[in-house]
Design a protein around this motif. Sequence first.
Motif, PDB file in Angstrom:
ATOM      1  N   ALA A  77      64.939   1.882  11.500  1.00 20.60           N
ATOM      2  CA  ALA A  77      65.516   3.269  10.620  1.00 20.60           C
ATOM      3  C   ALA A  77      64.444   4.048  10.353  1.00 20.60           C
ATOM      4  CB  ALA A  77      66.055   2.163   9.592  1.00 20.60           C
ATOM      5  N   PHE A  78      63.529   3.661  10.005  1.00 20.85           N
ATOM      6  CA  PHE A  78      62.388   4.641   9.646  1.00 20.85           C
ATOM      7  C   PHE A  78      62.193   5.635  10.866  1.00 20.85           C
ATOM      8  CE2 PHE A  78      57.853   5.480  10.434  1.00 20.85           C
ATOM      9  CZ  PHE A  78      57.542   6.446   9.564  1.00 20.85           C
ATOM     10  N   ASN A  79      62.159   4.996  11.972  1.00 15.77           N
ATOM     11  CA  ASN A  79      61.972   6.009  13.307  1.00 15.77           C
ATOM     12  C   ASN A  79      63.005   6.915  13.336  1.00 15.77           C
ATOM     13  OD1 ASN A  79      59.191   5.478  14.137  1.00 15.77           O
ATOM     14  ND2 ASN A  79      59.953   3.637  15.117  1.00 15.77           N
ATOM     15  N   HIS A  80      64.151   6.437  13.140  1.00 16.67           N
ATOM     16  CA  HIS A  80      65.486   7.302  13.384  1.00 16.67           C
ATOM     17  C   HIS A  80      65.709   8.381  12.583  1.00 16.67           C
ATOM     18  CE1 HIS A  80      69.651   7.977  13.783  1.00 16.67           C
ATOM     19  NE2 HIS A  80      69.351   7.630  15.047  1.00 16.67           N
ATOM     20  N   ASN A  81      64.749   8.509  11.487  1.00 15.31           N
ATOM     21  CA  ASN A  81      64.928   9.954  10.519  1.00 15.31           C
ATOM     22  C   ASN A  81      64.611  10.957  11.112  1.00 15.31           C
ATOM     23  OD1 ASN A  81      65.743   9.438   7.473  1.00 15.31           O
ATOM     24  ND2 ASN A  81      64.864   7.641   8.089  1.00 15.31           N
ATOM     25  N   ASN A  82      63.902  11.037  12.144  1.00 15.25           N
ATOM     26  CA  ASN A  82      63.691  12.505  12.729  1.00 15.25           C
ATOM     27  C   ASN A  82      64.977  12.791  13.337  1.00 15.25           C
ATOM     28  OD1 ASN A  82      63.999  10.372  14.863  1.00 15.25           O
ATOM     29  ND2 ASN A  82      62.582  11.205  16.157  1.00 15.25           N
ATOM     30  N   TRP A  83      65.948  12.076  13.817  1.00 12.00           N
ATOM     31  CA  TRP A  83      67.182  12.587  14.210  1.00 12.00           C
ATOM     32  C   TRP A  83      68.114  12.992  13.019  1.00 12.00           C
ATOM     33  CZ3 TRP A  83      68.517  13.426  18.958  1.00 12.00           C
ATOM     34  CH2 TRP A  83      67.739  13.063  19.860  1.00 12.00           C
ATOM     35  N   LEU A  84      68.047  12.406  11.784  1.00  9.23           N
ATOM     36  CA  LEU A  84      68.642  12.600  10.687  1.00  9.23           C
ATOM     37  C   LEU A  84      68.133  14.361  10.252  1.00  9.23           C
ATOM     38  CD1 LEU A  84      69.020  10.844   7.228  1.00  9.23           C
ATOM     39  CD2 LEU A  84      68.409  13.165   7.222  1.00  9.23           C
TER      40      LEU A  84
END
Length: 187
Positions: free
Chosen positions: A165-172
Amino acid sequence: ALIAFALVLRLNWLTIQLSFVALLIAVIYPFTKRFFSIPQAVLGVAFGFGIPMTYATELNTVPWQAWLMLLGNIFWAIAYDTAYAMVDRDDDIKIGIKTSAITFGQYEVTAIVICYILFFAIMAFLASQENLNIWFWIGWIGAILCAVYHYTLVKTRDRIKCFAAFNHNNWLGAVLFLGVALAYYLK
């Protein structure tokens, strides 16, 4: 830091003054884990301080919208970095540092959701003030879907999923940025 300062020296006086504040925040942040219960908030200020600096560079003033956007950035940083702090919680407790995951305790997932809601509410308010078109709202909804996905990961409290979830924030951030960029480009 010296190269960054050399670049800032080419800008206006207000931006140069703000660069000293930014430097102070960057220097202080690593130590906040020793004495501040939610160092992720300071991280949000450190990562987002380019917002008021950019306004200062362009307008030679920092309007309230910049400060509100910075506040939104702080909520976003607390959300994504709390997910990361959930990964390291046991180790952080052992070594005696403070994090939002420890501070929020069993309510860390709720805190993440509240921070995302506040972030998206601030972005929606600012977009409505700017009368941004449908492209912003498409990006905004896409970013919300990313946050919902993050919730499905962090609610398990599984370390690997929290880190994802932390790593995916670049997509957000990328989806929201794309919405903003298209809203301005395709006026």
